[in-house]
Design a protein around this motif. Structure first.
Motif, PDB file in Angstrom:
ATOM      1  N   SER A  19       0.833  -1.207   0.000  1.00 56.68           N
ATOM      2  CA  SER A  19       0.000   0.000   0.000  1.00 56.68           C
ATOM      3  C   SER A  19       0.868   1.258   0.000  1.00 56.68           C
ATOM      4  O   SER A  19       0.609   2.206  -0.743  1.00 56.68           O
ATOM      5  N   ILE A  22       2.351   1.751  -3.444  1.00 57.67           N
ATOM      6  CA  ILE A  22       1.359   2.255  -4.404  1.00 57.67           C
ATOM      7  C   ILE A  22       1.137   3.745  -4.210  1.00 57.67           C
ATOM      8  O   ILE A  22       1.120   4.513  -5.172  1.00 57.67           O
ATOM      9  N   THR A  23       0.966   4.157  -2.953  1.00 54.75           N
ATOM     10  CA  THR A  23       0.679   5.573  -2.692  1.00 54.75           C
ATOM     11  C   THR A  23       1.888   6.473  -2.944  1.00 54.75           C
ATOM     12  O   THR A  23       1.737   7.689  -3.028  1.00 54.75           O
ATOM     13  N   SER A  25       3.858   5.852  -5.653  1.00 53.86           N
ATOM     14  CA  SER A  25       4.176   5.658  -7.067  1.00 53.86           C
ATOM     15  C   SER A  25       3.877   6.915  -7.880  1.00 53.86           C
ATOM     16  O   SER A  25       3.062   7.758  -7.494  1.00 53.86           O
ATOM     17  N   TYR A  28       0.121   7.054  -8.938  1.00 53.49           N
ATOM     18  CA  TYR A  28      -0.796   7.555  -7.907  1.00 53.49           C
ATOM     19  C   TYR A  28      -0.617   9.066  -7.705  1.00 53.49           C
ATOM     20  O   TYR A  28      -1.600   9.797  -7.567  1.00 53.49           O
ATOM     21  N   THR A  29       0.622   9.523  -7.717  1.00 54.48           N
ATOM     22  CA  THR A  29       0.898  10.954  -7.561  1.00 54.48           C
ATOM     23  C   THR A  29       0.274  11.750  -8.709  1.00 54.48           C
ATOM     24  O   THR A  29      -0.341  12.799  -8.490  1.00 54.48           O
ATOM     25  N   TYR A  31      -2.282  10.806 -10.486  1.00 56.78           N
ATOM     26  CA  TYR A  31      -3.727  10.743 -10.265  1.00 56.78           C
ATOM     27  C   TYR A  31      -4.177  11.843  -9.293  1.00 56.78           C
ATOM     28  O   TYR A  31      -5.126  12.577  -9.572  1.00 56.78           O
ATOM     29  N   LEU A  32      -3.490  11.954  -8.165  1.00 53.67           N
ATOM     30  CA  LEU A  32      -3.864  12.974  -7.173  1.00 53.67           C
ATOM     31  C   LEU A  32      -3.693  14.391  -7.724  1.00 53.67           C
ATOM     32  O   LEU A  32      -4.545  15.252  -7.495  1.00 53.67           O
ATOM     33  N   GLU A  98      -6.716   8.318 -14.101  1.00 52.58           N
ATOM     34  CA  GLU A  98      -7.593   7.354 -13.435  1.00 52.58           C
ATOM     35  C   GLU A  98      -7.464   5.972 -14.097  1.00 52.58           C
ATOM     36  O   GLU A  98      -7.362   4.954 -13.410  1.00 52.58           O
ATOM     37  N   LEU A 101      -4.084   4.436 -13.134  1.00 52.11           N
ATOM     38  CA  LEU A 101      -4.115   3.893 -11.768  1.00 52.11           C
ATOM     39  C   LEU A 101      -4.911   2.596 -11.731  1.00 52.11           C
ATOM     40  O   LEU A 101      -4.517   1.626 -11.076  1.00 52.11           O
ATOM     41  N   LEU A 105      -3.543  -1.045 -10.441  1.00 51.63           N
ATOM     42  CA  LEU A 105      -4.210  -1.836  -9.407  1.00 51.63           C
ATOM     43  C   LEU A 105      -4.697  -3.175  -9.946  1.00 51.63           C
ATOM     44  O   LEU A 105      -4.606  -4.201  -9.264  1.00 51.63           O
TER      45      LEU A 105
END
Length: 147
Positions: A19, A22-23, A25, A28-29, A31-32, A98, A101, A105
């Motif tokens: 986890s 992933i957060t 990566s 993910y960055t 995506y945010l 999105e 990501l 996943l």
């Protein structure tokens, strides 16, 4: 990352480590960042609100189908609002992030499932491109034999 899990505590540690990875990566960055940019973009926000309003109107009309007097007008308005929303650069960038990501996943889920057994079916959001999935997910009503 650890490769052998012998106790439930080890499993929790490894899943927490996964986890964390992933957060941290790039996917993910990104995506945010794109989500924040989209939410801060007044034009994107107005397009999303307009589309959601048209979607509600469409769902009300859809109950009666093409026999509703406003069916064609509402359908066209919803399609135009969706197109306007989809053409917005920040919305398009967010959608791409999105999907990226989601791919990450999904690939992690497939890797985990296949490491347990090659017979585990992994639901996928895109049955046309994911050959290792169970064709659209277990709840899709298809011919999936997952149990």
């Amino acid at each position: 990352m650890q490769s052998v899990v012998s106790t439930p505590v080890d499993l929790l540690d490894v899943s927490e480590e996964l986890s964390f990875m992933i957060t941290r990566s790039d996917v993910y960055t990104t995506y945010l960042d794109t989500k924040r940019e989209m939410n801060e973009d007044a034009y994107a926000t107005s397009c999303i609100v307009a589309f959601n309003d048209e979607k509600v109107r469409f769902e009300e009309v859809q109950r009666f189908g093409k026999y509703h007097p406003d069916y064609h007008t509402v359908t066209k308005a919803m399609r135009l609002a969706k197109r306007e929303m989809d053409m917005c650069e920040t919305v398009a960038a967010f959608r791409k992030a999105e999907r990226d990501l989601e791919k990450l996943l999904s690939s992690i889920g497939e890797l985990l499932a296949s490491s347990v057994s090659p017979f585990i079916k992994v639901p996928s959001s895109n049955p046309y491109f994911d050959s290792s999935s169970c064709s659209g997910g277990c709840g899709s009503g298809g011919s999936c034999s997952c149990s």
